[in-house]
Design an enzyme around this catalytic site. Structure first.
Site, mmCIF file in Angstrom:
data_model
loop_
_atom_site.group_PDB
_atom_site.id
_atom_site.type_symbol
_atom_site.label_atom_id
_atom_site.label_comp_id
_atom_site.label_asym_id
_atom_site.label_seq_id
_atom_site.Cartn_x
_atom_site.Cartn_y
_atom_site.Cartn_z
ATOM 1 N N ASP A 37 -50.328 65.614 -3.661
ATOM 2 C CA ASP A 37 -51.380 66.631 -3.740
ATOM 3 C C ASP A 37 -51.481 67.332 -2.394
ATOM 4 O O ASP A 37 -52.015 66.779 -1.432
ATOM 5 C CB ASP A 37 -52.718 65.969 -4.108
ATOM 6 C CG ASP A 37 -53.839 66.990 -4.276
ATOM 7 O OD1 ASP A 37 -53.596 68.195 -4.095
ATOM 8 O OD2 ASP A 37 -54.973 66.563 -4.577
ATOM 9 N N HIS A 38 -50.939 68.545 -2.310
ATOM 10 C CA HIS A 38 -50.920 69.297 -1.054
ATOM 11 C C HIS A 38 -51.576 70.661 -1.237
ATOM 12 O O HIS A 38 -51.449 71.287 -2.293
ATOM 13 C CB HIS A 38 -49.482 69.508 -0.585
ATOM 14 C CG HIS A 38 -48.948 68.367 0.219
ATOM 15 N ND1 HIS A 38 -48.704 68.454 1.567
ATOM 16 C CD2 HIS A 38 -48.631 67.106 -0.132
ATOM 17 C CE1 HIS A 38 -48.242 67.306 2.011
ATOM 18 N NE2 HIS A 38 -48.192 66.461 0.994
ATOM 19 N N GLY A 106 -55.936 61.474 3.737
ATOM 20 C CA GLY A 106 -55.605 62.868 3.915
ATOM 21 C C GLY A 106 -54.675 63.199 5.070
ATOM 22 O O GLY A 106 -54.303 62.354 5.881
ATOM 23 N N GLU A 107 -54.324 64.476 5.135
ATOM 24 C CA GLU A 107 -53.498 65.067 6.183
ATOM 25 C C GLU A 107 -54.200 66.322 6.679
ATOM 26 O O GLU A 107 -54.728 67.099 5.892
ATOM 27 C CB GLU A 107 -52.121 65.467 5.624
ATOM 28 C CG GLU A 107 -51.321 64.339 5.021
ATOM 29 C CD GLU A 107 -50.477 63.610 6.050
ATOM 30 O OE1 GLU A 107 -50.589 63.930 7.254
ATOM 31 O OE2 GLU A 107 -49.708 62.727 5.648
ATOM 32 N N ASN A 110 -53.575 69.788 5.107
ATOM 33 C CA ASN A 110 -54.190 70.142 3.831
ATOM 34 C C ASN A 110 -55.676 70.440 3.931
ATOM 35 O O ASN A 110 -56.240 71.085 3.033
ATOM 36 C CB ASN A 110 -53.985 69.006 2.822
ATOM 37 C CG ASN A 110 -52.539 68.796 2.476
ATOM 38 O OD1 ASN A 110 -51.812 69.753 2.250
ATOM 39 N ND2 ASN A 110 -52.101 67.551 2.447
ATOM 40 N N ALA A 177 -57.366 49.868 7.233
ATOM 41 C CA ALA A 177 -57.338 50.600 5.967
ATOM 42 C C ALA A 177 -56.941 49.676 4.822
ATOM 43 O O ALA A 177 -57.471 49.781 3.705
ATOM 44 C CB ALA A 177 -56.373 51.777 6.057
ATOM 45 N N LYS A 193 -40.752 50.312 4.914
ATOM 46 C CA LYS A 193 -39.478 50.509 5.607
ATOM 47 C C LYS A 193 -38.907 49.150 5.999
ATOM 48 O O LYS A 193 -37.783 48.810 5.663
ATOM 49 C CB LYS A 193 -39.670 51.398 6.835
ATOM 50 C CG LYS A 193 -40.108 52.819 6.511
ATOM 51 C CD LYS A 193 -40.296 53.638 7.769
ATOM 52 C CE LYS A 193 -40.771 55.051 7.438
ATOM 53 N NZ LYS A 193 -41.019 55.865 8.663
#
Length: 330
Positions: A37-38, A106-107, A110, A177, A193
């Site tokens: 979602d961006h 979030g980022e 955005n 988190a 990773k």
């Protein structure tokens, strides 16, 4: 036996093409579709940014079997958490109860373009705790009066409620988190990773917090970015829409053009090296083997190539059966 999700990158493909990929992924044998979602993508020249909730409505009626999930949406700034609950409930109804709500903090790329300040981790965790409370209670059918530090509702209620209980999965990349996810969410989304690091820093703290809170074991959703390409030129071409994702300063920048310029000023081998690069489907199996071995309930395959439709088909024919065999022996 884990489920396998195909990642639908809204920052990579325009919505009509992404919808065809979703249909192809269901036909190829994936169990779920995970969609980002961006508002802004990571570069401005080979990118997209459709409204994910409109796309999910279309995907709900174009598919029949696969689970649908956001991976992830941010219910903290440009969306009020009650609005996210409403969107989730509608998607659940249109899909016949196949929706799971994946959320994250979030980022900046955005949220800042729409005038929001993007605070640090502490405030975003506090916002997420409130937002999750609001979403859970609304999705569970309450008429909600809520007064928090960041959000309020007044007699809010979903008059098109979900058909089934919508699980809330929370993304986490660090212990605090992860502990929040264990206390308030139904599942954990983690990027893997190095499996031992993911286990120590994210998975175990989440599971411990859930146990201490007397909650059921969270659903574990493991994901990893990958490239399927024969050589460096093809890998770079496949990475066109994602090349700004790993550049320095991406968390502060709002303009995809700037991220594109920074990426193109770097040695492309450095950027390619930040992703798991598989030259064959056999190597792609090895990229995702560790995610299966972490005991994930859902493994999200985030793969890009120069021919995405062919890759979806090849993953369905060659990679998913191999990973399922690995899981059956675990």
């Amino acid at each position: 036996m884990p489920e396998f999700a195909y990642f639908c990158g809204t920052e990579q493909f325009q919505p009509e093409l992404l919808l065809e990929h979703a249909v192809q992924a269901e036909a190829a044998g994936f169990d779920a579709l995970a969609v980002s979602d961006h508002f802004h993508p990571w570069v401005d020249d080979a990118s997209a940014a459709p409204f994910v909730w409109g796309w999910l409505g279309a995907a709900a009626v174009r598919t029949t079997r696969v689970r649908l999930a956001t991976q992830v949406t941010c219910p903290l700034f440009r969306y009020h958490p009650a609005l996210v609950a409403q969107a989730a409930a509608t998607t659940d109804r249109l899909s016949g109860g196949r929706f799971a709500l994946g959320v994250g903090s979030g980022e900046g790329i955005n949220e800042r373009p729409l005038g929001w300040e993007f605070p640090g981790h502490k405030e975003r965790r506090a916002r997420m705790a409130e937002a999750t409370t609001i979403m859970r209670r609304l999705l569970d059918g309450e008429k909600l009066d809520f007064t928090g530090e960041f959000y309020q509702t007044h007699k809010a209620r979903l008059y098109s409620p979900p058909l089934h209980r919508v699980p809330i999965w929370m993304s986490a990349g660090a212990p605090l988190a992860a502990k929040l996810a264990g206390r308030v969410a139904d599942g954990l989304i983690v990027s893997v990773k190095v499996p031992a690091e993911a286990r120590e820093q994210v998975i175990d703290p989440c599971l411990d917090a859930a146990r201490q809170a007397g909650r059921p074991k969270p659903t574990l959703v493991a994901q990893r970015w990958s490239i399927l390409a024969r050589d460096e030129d093809e890998a770079w071409q496949a990475l066109a829409a994602w090349r700004g994702l790993r550049v320095e300063g991406r968390l502060e920048e709002v303009d995809p053009a700037v991220l594109r310029e920074r990426a193109d000023a770097m040695d492309r081998r450095e950027i390619i090296g930040k992703y798991a690069w598989a030259r064959s489907t056999e190597e792609l199996v090895e990229v995702y083997r560790p995610l299966v071995e972490t005991g994930a309930d859902i493994v999200t395959i985030q793969v890009t190539s120069v021919d995405q439709s062919a890759t979806i088909r090849r993953v369905g024919e060659e990679v998913l059966p191999a990973l399922r065999r690995l899981a059956s022996r675990a």
